[in-house]
Design a protein around this motif. Structure first.
Motif, PDB file in Angstrom:
ATOM      1  N   UNK A   7       0.829  -1.206   0.000  1.00 48.54           N
ATOM      2  CA  UNK A   7       0.000   0.000   0.000  1.00 48.54           C
ATOM      3  C   UNK A   7       0.865   1.259   0.000  1.00 48.54           C
ATOM      4  N   UNK A   8       1.931   1.254   0.788  1.00 51.45           N
ATOM      5  CA  UNK A   8       2.849   2.400   0.837  1.00 51.45           C
ATOM      6  C   UNK A   8       3.491   2.615  -0.527  1.00 51.45           C
ATOM      7  N   UNK A   9       3.926   1.552  -1.162  1.00 50.37           N
ATOM      8  CA  UNK A   9       4.530   1.676  -2.496  1.00 50.37           C
ATOM      9  C   UNK A   9       3.523   2.223  -3.507  1.00 50.37           C
ATOM     10  N   UNK A  10       2.295   1.728  -3.430  1.00 45.50           N
ATOM     11  CA  UNK A  10       1.261   2.152  -4.375  1.00 45.50           C
ATOM     12  C   UNK A  10       0.932   3.628  -4.232  1.00 45.50           C
ATOM     13  N   UNK A  11       0.762   4.105  -2.999  1.00 41.95           N
ATOM     14  CA  UNK A  11       0.386   5.518  -2.826  1.00 41.95           C
ATOM     15  C   UNK A  11       1.578   6.445  -2.784  1.00 41.95           C
ATOM     16  N   UNK A  12       2.782   5.916  -2.532  1.00 42.89           N
ATOM     17  CA  UNK A  12       3.983   6.743  -2.583  1.00 42.89           C
ATOM     18  C   UNK A  12       4.344   7.422  -1.277  1.00 42.89           C
ATOM     19  N   UNK A  13       3.693   7.073  -0.201  1.00 39.97           N
ATOM     20  CA  UNK A  13       4.008   7.636   1.116  1.00 39.97           C
ATOM     21  C   UNK A  13       3.496   6.705   2.205  1.00 39.97           C
ATOM     22  N   UNK A  14       4.011   6.912   3.404  1.00 38.93           N
ATOM     23  CA  UNK A  14       3.564   6.158   4.577  1.00 38.93           C
ATOM     24  C   UNK A  14       2.995   7.131   5.594  1.00 38.93           C
ATOM     25  N   UNK A  15       1.973   6.692   6.289  1.00 38.01           N
ATOM     26  CA  UNK A  15       1.363   7.494   7.348  1.00 38.01           C
ATOM     27  C   UNK A  15       1.282   6.630   8.586  1.00 38.01           C
ATOM     28  N   UNK A  16       1.931   7.080   9.644  1.00 36.00           N
ATOM     29  CA  UNK A  16       1.949   6.372  10.921  1.00 36.00           C
ATOM     30  C   UNK A  16       1.086   7.161  11.891  1.00 36.00           C
ATOM     31  N   UNK A  22       3.030   7.013  20.841  1.00 38.25           N
ATOM     32  CA  UNK A  22       1.683   7.470  21.178  1.00 38.25           C
ATOM     33  C   UNK A  22       1.586   8.985  21.039  1.00 38.25           C
ATOM     34  N   UNK A  23       0.536   9.443  20.364  1.00 39.08           N
ATOM     35  CA  UNK A  23       0.314  10.870  20.205  1.00 39.08           C
ATOM     36  C   UNK A  23       1.150  11.531  19.128  1.00 39.08           C
ATOM     37  N   UNK A  24       1.834  10.719  18.305  1.00 34.14           N
ATOM     38  CA  UNK A  24       2.681  11.261  17.239  1.00 34.14           C
ATOM     39  C   UNK A  24       2.180  10.744  15.898  1.00 34.14           C
ATOM     40  N   UNK A  25       2.013  11.642  14.966  1.00 32.76           N
ATOM     41  CA  UNK A  25       1.623  11.297  13.602  1.00 32.76           C
ATOM     42  C   UNK A  25       2.844  11.533  12.711  1.00 32.76           C
ATOM     43  N   UNK A  26       3.155  10.565  11.853  1.00 36.43           N
ATOM     44  CA  UNK A  26       4.317  10.681  10.969  1.00 36.43           C
ATOM     45  C   UNK A  26       3.905  10.457   9.530  1.00 36.43           C
ATOM     46  N   UNK A  27       4.322  11.369   8.676  1.00 34.74           N
ATOM     47  CA  UNK A  27       4.134  11.268   7.235  1.00 34.74           C
ATOM     48  C   UNK A  27       5.524  11.092   6.642  1.00 34.74           C
ATOM     49  N   UNK A  28       5.736  10.037   5.867  1.00 29.64           N
ATOM     50  CA  UNK A  28       7.063   9.777   5.310  1.00 29.64           C
ATOM     51  C   UNK A  28       6.979   9.499   3.818  1.00 29.64           C
ATOM     52  N   UNK A  29       7.979   9.977   3.096  1.00 28.69           N
ATOM     53  CA  UNK A  29       8.084   9.753   1.652  1.00 28.69           C
ATOM     54  C   UNK A  29       9.473   9.217   1.342  1.00 28.69           C
ATOM     55  N   UNK A  38      14.387   2.966  -3.148  1.00 31.92           N
ATOM     56  CA  UNK A  38      14.420   3.783  -1.930  1.00 31.92           C
ATOM     57  C   UNK A  38      15.837   3.803  -1.368  1.00 31.92           C
ATOM     58  N   UNK A  39      16.385   4.988  -1.256  1.00 33.55           N
ATOM     59  CA  UNK A  39      17.739   5.207  -0.733  1.00 33.55           C
ATOM     60  C   UNK A  39      17.652   5.677   0.715  1.00 33.55           C
ATOM     61  N   UNK A  40      16.613   6.456   1.005  1.00 31.37           N
ATOM     62  CA  UNK A  40      16.390   7.017   2.336  1.00 31.37           C
ATOM     63  C   UNK A  40      14.913   7.407   2.411  1.00 31.37           C
ATOM     64  N   UNK A  41      14.532   8.004   3.515  1.00 26.57           N
ATOM     65  CA  UNK A  41      13.163   8.496   3.664  1.00 26.57           C
ATOM     66  C   UNK A  41      13.206   9.877   4.304  1.00 26.57           C
ATOM     67  N   UNK A  42      12.211  10.658   3.970  1.00 26.72           N
ATOM     68  CA  UNK A  42      12.039  11.981   4.564  1.00 26.72           C
ATOM     69  C   UNK A  42      10.748  11.902   5.364  1.00 26.72           C
ATOM     70  N   UNK A  43      10.825  12.206   6.652  1.00 25.38           N
ATOM     71  CA  UNK A  43       9.657  12.072   7.514  1.00 25.38           C
ATOM     72  C   UNK A  43       9.318  13.386   8.207  1.00 25.38           C
ATOM     73  N   UNK A  44       8.038  13.622   8.317  1.00 25.37           N
ATOM     74  CA  UNK A  44       7.501  14.773   9.038  1.00 25.37           C
ATOM     75  C   UNK A  44       6.745  14.214  10.233  1.00 25.37           C
ATOM     76  N   UNK A  45       7.192  14.563  11.442  1.00 26.77           N
ATOM     77  CA  UNK A  45       6.553  14.065  12.668  1.00 26.77           C
ATOM     78  C   UNK A  45       5.939  15.219  13.419  1.00 26.77           C
TER      79      UNK A  45
END
Length: 86
Positions: A7-16, A22-29, A38-45
């Motif tokens: 699913x992450x590969x299909x949509x192109x991002x991950x959402x945690x 707990x209490x943290x939302x993470x968006x990663x590409x 994939x060489x690395x990931x960029x995450x917004x927490x």
């Protein structure tokens, strides 16, 4: 796990949604290498209050643009290309 990765590969991002903190939302590409792997990931927490559902499309667009810039900068100078969409 495999279904989630597909699913992450299909949509192109991950959402945690607090699965790892707990209490943290993470968006990663992904940051891809020249082969498109994939060489690395960029995450917004953040907290869900500061990163609400309504803000996800805008922040996703920004994260993807930053990841694209990183992909270019990580290439040797002679292999750099014009960013997608330009």
């Amino acid at each position: 796990m495999r279904a989630e990765l597909a699913l992450v590969r299909e949509r192109g991002y991950a959402l945690n949604e607090g699965e790892s903190a707990v209490g943290v939302r993470t968006l990663a590409v992904p940051v891809l290498n020249a082969k498109g792997e994939a060489h690395a990931a960029l995450a917004l927490r953040s907290t869900p209050e500061l990163l609400p559902d309504a803000a996800l499309p805008r922040q996703l667009a920004r994260a993807l643009a930053c990841a694209n810039a990183l992909e270019i900068l990580l290439l040797p100078p002679g292999e750099r290309r014009v960013p997608k969409g330009e």
